[in-house]
Design a protein around this motif. Structure first.
Motif, short mmCIF file in Angstrom:
data_model
loop_
_atom_site.label_atom_id
_atom_site.label_comp_id
_atom_site.label_asym_id
_atom_site.label_seq_id
_atom_site.Cartn_x
_atom_site.Cartn_y
_atom_site.Cartn_z
N HIS A 1 0.84 -1.20 0.00
CA HIS A 1 0.00 0.00 0.00
C HIS A 1 0.88 1.25 0.00
O HIS A 1 2.09 1.17 0.17
N LEU A 2 0.24 2.39 -0.19
CA LEU A 2 0.94 3.66 -0.09
C LEU A 2 0.05 4.67 0.61
O LEU A 2 -1.17 4.52 0.65
N ASP A 3 0.68 5.68 1.21
CA ASP A 3 -0.04 6.80 1.84
C ASP A 3 0.08 7.98 0.89
O ASP A 3 1.19 8.35 0.51
N LEU A 4 -1.06 8.56 0.50
CA LEU A 4 -1.06 9.67 -0.43
C LEU A 4 -1.60 10.92 0.24
O LEU A 4 -2.70 10.89 0.83
N ALA A 5 -0.85 12.01 0.18
CA ALA A 5 -1.32 13.31 0.64
C ALA A 5 -1.98 13.98 -0.57
O ALA A 5 -1.33 14.20 -1.58
N LEU A 6 -3.28 14.25 -0.48
CA LEU A 6 -4.03 14.81 -1.61
C LEU A 6 -3.78 16.30 -1.74
O LEU A 6 -3.85 17.05 -0.77
N HIS A 7 -3.48 16.74 -2.96
CA HIS A 7 -3.36 18.16 -3.28
C HIS A 7 -3.47 18.32 -4.79
O HIS A 7 -3.51 17.33 -5.53
N GLU A 8 -3.56 19.54 -5.26
CA GLU A 8 -3.68 19.81 -6.70
C GLU A 8 -2.48 19.25 -7.45
O GLU A 8 -1.37 19.24 -6.94
N ARG A 9 -2.73 18.83 -8.68
CA ARG A 9 -1.70 18.17 -9.49
C ARG A 9 -0.40 18.95 -9.64
O ARG A 9 0.67 18.41 -9.51
N ASP A 10 -0.51 20.19 -9.99
CA ASP A 10 0.68 20.97 -10.34
C ASP A 10 1.26 21.76 -9.18
O ASP A 10 2.07 22.66 -9.40
N GLN A 11 0.86 21.45 -7.96
CA GLN A 11 1.38 22.15 -6.80
C GLN A 11 2.28 21.23 -5.99
O GLN A 11 2.04 20.02 -5.92
N PRO A 12 3.30 21.79 -5.38
CA PRO A 12 4.13 20.96 -4.50
C PRO A 12 3.37 20.64 -3.22
O PRO A 12 2.40 21.32 -2.87
N ARG B 1 2.61 20.97 0.24
CA ARG B 1 2.78 21.87 1.39
C ARG B 1 1.60 21.61 2.33
O ARG B 1 0.51 21.28 1.88
N ALA B 2 1.83 21.77 3.61
CA ALA B 2 0.79 21.46 4.59
C ALA B 2 -0.51 22.19 4.30
O ALA B 2 -1.59 21.61 4.40
N ASP B 3 -0.43 23.48 3.89
CA ASP B 3 -1.66 24.24 3.63
C ASP B 3 -2.33 23.86 2.32
O ASP B 3 -3.50 24.17 2.10
N ALA B 4 -1.64 23.14 1.42
CA ALA B 4 -2.23 22.73 0.15
C ALA B 4 -2.87 21.34 0.23
O ALA B 4 -3.66 20.96 -0.64
N VAL B 5 -2.55 20.58 1.28
CA VAL B 5 -3.06 19.22 1.41
C VAL B 5 -4.53 19.25 1.84
O VAL B 5 -4.89 19.88 2.83
N SER B 6 -5.38 18.56 1.05
CA SER B 6 -6.81 18.55 1.34
C SER B 6 -7.27 17.25 2.01
O SER B 6 -8.44 17.12 2.35
N GLY B 7 -6.39 16.29 2.15
CA GLY B 7 -6.75 15.03 2.78
C GLY B 7 -5.65 14.00 2.59
O GLY B 7 -4.64 14.27 1.96
N HIS B 8 -5.89 12.82 3.15
CA HIS B 8 -4.91 11.73 3.06
C HIS B 8 -5.66 10.44 2.72
O HIS B 8 -6.81 10.27 3.14
N ARG B 9 -5.02 9.56 1.98
CA ARG B 9 -5.61 8.28 1.63
C ARG B 9 -4.54 7.18 1.74
O ARG B 9 -3.39 7.39 1.40
N ILE B 10 -4.98 6.02 2.23
CA ILE B 10 -4.17 4.80 2.13
C ILE B 10 -4.70 4.06 0.91
O ILE B 10 -5.90 3.79 0.82
#
Length: 198
Positions: free
Chosen positions: A158-169, A171-180
């Motif tokens: 599995h992997l842990d993914l920090a969700l954010h817009e495609r073309d953005q690095p 950053r904590a304020d850009a992350v909208s959620g997390h998924r396993i």
């Protein structure tokens, strides 16, 4: 004179039977060779060539490009789009791979493989490297959904993914959620930066 002709006919018959038997043995040997040929070996014969392939994925999506790398359980497709980039495709994510007849025949007779480190790299290994390098990715899942973000960690299955817009690095304020995300449900992983795999 007739006896000479009879013996010539017998020799011709025997030669024809031997030729037919040899052809049958060659055909059976070819069948056995092809029976042992893996998808990985066929894709490896395309890696680094300019042979265009079309990929039909199990989720109904598709892509066109060239095979740039092949690992233990995945291959990389250098995508032929304006945006470019690469798709990492687990073998299980490919429904069909199209190519020219010439390329198809070339892959049926691959060169003897020289052992390389990339041949042993699993998709999990590559995902851990993407996590380490913090490369933004988009994941296509078998359910038909896409998730974009950065891989924070990659485990055995599995992997842990920090969700954010495609073309953005990431950053904590850009992350909208997390998924396993289980690796088994990945159809492809698109690298969103200029990173390449070769």
């Amino acid at each position: 004179m007739r006896w000479d002709r009879l013996f010539e006919d017998l020799e011709d018959q025997l030669a024809s039977e031997w030729e037919a038997e040899r052809a049958a043995l060659d055909t059976e040997a070819e069948r056995l060779r092809l029976a042992g040929l893996s998808l990985r070996e066929r894709l490896r014969a395309l890696a680094g060539t300019d042979a265009a392939v079309s990929l039909d994925c199990v989720d109904g999506t598709g892509a066109r490009g060239t095979v740039s790398a092949v690992g233990a359980d995945w291959f990389a497709l250098a995508v032929a789009t304006r945006r470019g980039g690469a798709l990492l495709v687990p073998f299980a994510g490919a429904a069909a791979i199209g190519m020219s007849h010439e390329a198809m025949l070339r892959t049926a007779r691959p060169e003897p493989a020289v052992a390389r480190l990339a041949d042993r790299m699993t998709l999990g290994f590559v995902l851990r490297d993407l996590s380490r390098r913090r490369i933004p990715v988009t994941l296509a899942l078998t359910a038909g959904r896409e998730l974009s973000g950065t891989i924070d960690r990659a485990g055995a299955d599995h992997l842990d993914l920090a969700l954010h817009e495609r073309d953005q690095p990431r950053r904590a304020d850009a992350v909208s959620g997390h998924r396993i995300v289980p690796i088994a449900v990945l159809v492809w992983v698109r690298l969103e930066s200029a990173a390449t795999l070769a």
